[in-house]
Design a protein around this motif. Structure first.
Motif, mmCIF file in Angstrom:
data_model
loop_
_atom_site.group_PDB
_atom_site.id
_atom_site.type_symbol
_atom_site.label_atom_id
_atom_site.label_comp_id
_atom_site.label_asym_id
_atom_site.label_seq_id
_atom_site.Cartn_x
_atom_site.Cartn_y
_atom_site.Cartn_z
ATOM 1 N N UNK A 10 -32.834 7.198 -0.158
ATOM 2 C CA UNK A 10 -33.516 7.644 1.053
ATOM 3 C C UNK A 10 -34.825 8.338 0.687
ATOM 4 N N UNK A 11 -34.762 9.198 -0.312
ATOM 5 C CA UNK A 11 -35.961 9.931 -0.732
ATOM 6 C C UNK A 11 -36.997 9.004 -1.355
ATOM 7 N N UNK A 12 -36.568 7.947 -2.034
ATOM 8 C CA UNK A 12 -37.501 7.015 -2.683
ATOM 9 C C UNK A 12 -38.101 6.008 -1.705
ATOM 10 N N UNK A 13 -37.314 5.589 -0.698
ATOM 11 C CA UNK A 13 -37.752 4.502 0.180
ATOM 12 C C UNK A 13 -38.241 4.949 1.555
ATOM 13 N N UNK A 14 -37.722 6.061 2.053
ATOM 14 C CA UNK A 14 -38.024 6.466 3.424
ATOM 15 C C UNK A 14 -38.876 7.737 3.474
ATOM 16 N N UNK A 15 -38.300 8.826 2.970
ATOM 17 C CA UNK A 15 -38.965 10.118 3.118
ATOM 18 C C UNK A 15 -38.340 11.103 2.141
ATOM 19 N N UNK A 22 -45.407 18.467 3.783
ATOM 20 C CA UNK A 22 -46.549 17.588 3.510
ATOM 21 C C UNK A 22 -46.156 16.262 2.860
ATOM 22 N N UNK A 23 -44.868 16.038 2.669
ATOM 23 C CA UNK A 23 -44.420 14.798 2.018
ATOM 24 C C UNK A 23 -44.752 13.605 2.904
ATOM 25 N N UNK A 24 -45.253 12.538 2.324
ATOM 26 C CA UNK A 24 -45.609 11.362 3.126
ATOM 27 C C UNK A 24 -44.371 10.579 3.551
ATOM 28 N N UNK A 25 -44.497 9.936 4.675
ATOM 29 C CA UNK A 25 -43.465 9.018 5.143
ATOM 30 C C UNK A 25 -43.645 7.724 4.370
ATOM 31 N N UNK A 26 -42.628 7.308 3.640
ATOM 32 C CA UNK A 26 -42.724 6.144 2.760
ATOM 33 C C UNK A 26 -42.270 4.861 3.439
ATOM 34 N N UNK A 27 -41.686 5.003 4.585
ATOM 35 C CA UNK A 27 -41.149 3.850 5.299
ATOM 36 C C UNK A 27 -42.272 2.881 5.637
ATOM 37 N N UNK A 28 -41.980 1.613 5.482
ATOM 38 C CA UNK A 28 -42.973 0.583 5.786
ATOM 39 C C UNK A 28 -42.717 0.021 7.180
ATOM 40 N N UNK A 29 -43.704 -0.690 7.687
ATOM 41 C CA UNK A 29 -43.514 -1.383 8.959
ATOM 42 C C UNK A 29 -42.302 -2.292 8.851
ATOM 43 N N UNK A 58 -35.622 -11.806 7.750
ATOM 44 C CA UNK A 58 -35.752 -11.223 6.407
ATOM 45 C C UNK A 58 -36.985 -10.333 6.230
ATOM 46 N N UNK A 59 -37.960 -10.430 7.133
ATOM 47 C CA UNK A 59 -39.134 -9.556 7.023
ATOM 48 C C UNK A 59 -38.861 -8.155 7.569
ATOM 49 N N UNK A 60 -37.689 -7.957 8.148
ATOM 50 C CA UNK A 60 -37.287 -6.626 8.608
ATOM 51 C C UNK A 60 -36.355 -6.029 7.562
ATOM 52 N N UNK A 61 -36.718 -4.863 7.069
ATOM 53 C CA UNK A 61 -35.875 -4.171 6.108
ATOM 54 C C UNK A 61 -34.862 -3.334 6.880
ATOM 55 N N UNK A 62 -33.597 -3.675 6.759
ATOM 56 C CA UNK A 62 -32.528 -2.950 7.449
ATOM 57 C C UNK A 62 -31.812 -2.038 6.465
#
Length: 77
Positions: A10-15, A22-29, A58-62
């Protein structure tokens, strides 16, 4: 395929919620994060549909987070 997130993923891929405000949101479209409980009948009913979305689009990351195993993440969101 739906990816099960633990705290580290979660911390590596999302937030990285431990990094501060100030941590950036890592989640992609095109990313869906489902918060669920294994005992919840509504969550159980949604799981096959969620799996279907992940294979048909498949272009949606679930991703999903089990709230009882990761209560800190669940409280944050």
């Amino acid at each position: 395929m739906v990816k099960e997130l633990n705290e580290q993923l979660f911390r590596e891929l999302i937030f990285d919620y431990k990094a501060g405000d100030d941590a950036p949101l890592l989640i992609k479209n095109n990313t869906i994060v489902e918060f669920y409980a294994s005992w919840c009948p509504h969550c159980q009913a949604m799981m096959p549909r969620y799996e279907k979305v992940s294979t048909e689009f498949p272009d949606i990351q679930c991703t999903r987070v089990e709230i009882e195993q990761h209560p800190d993440i669940a409280r944050l969101f």
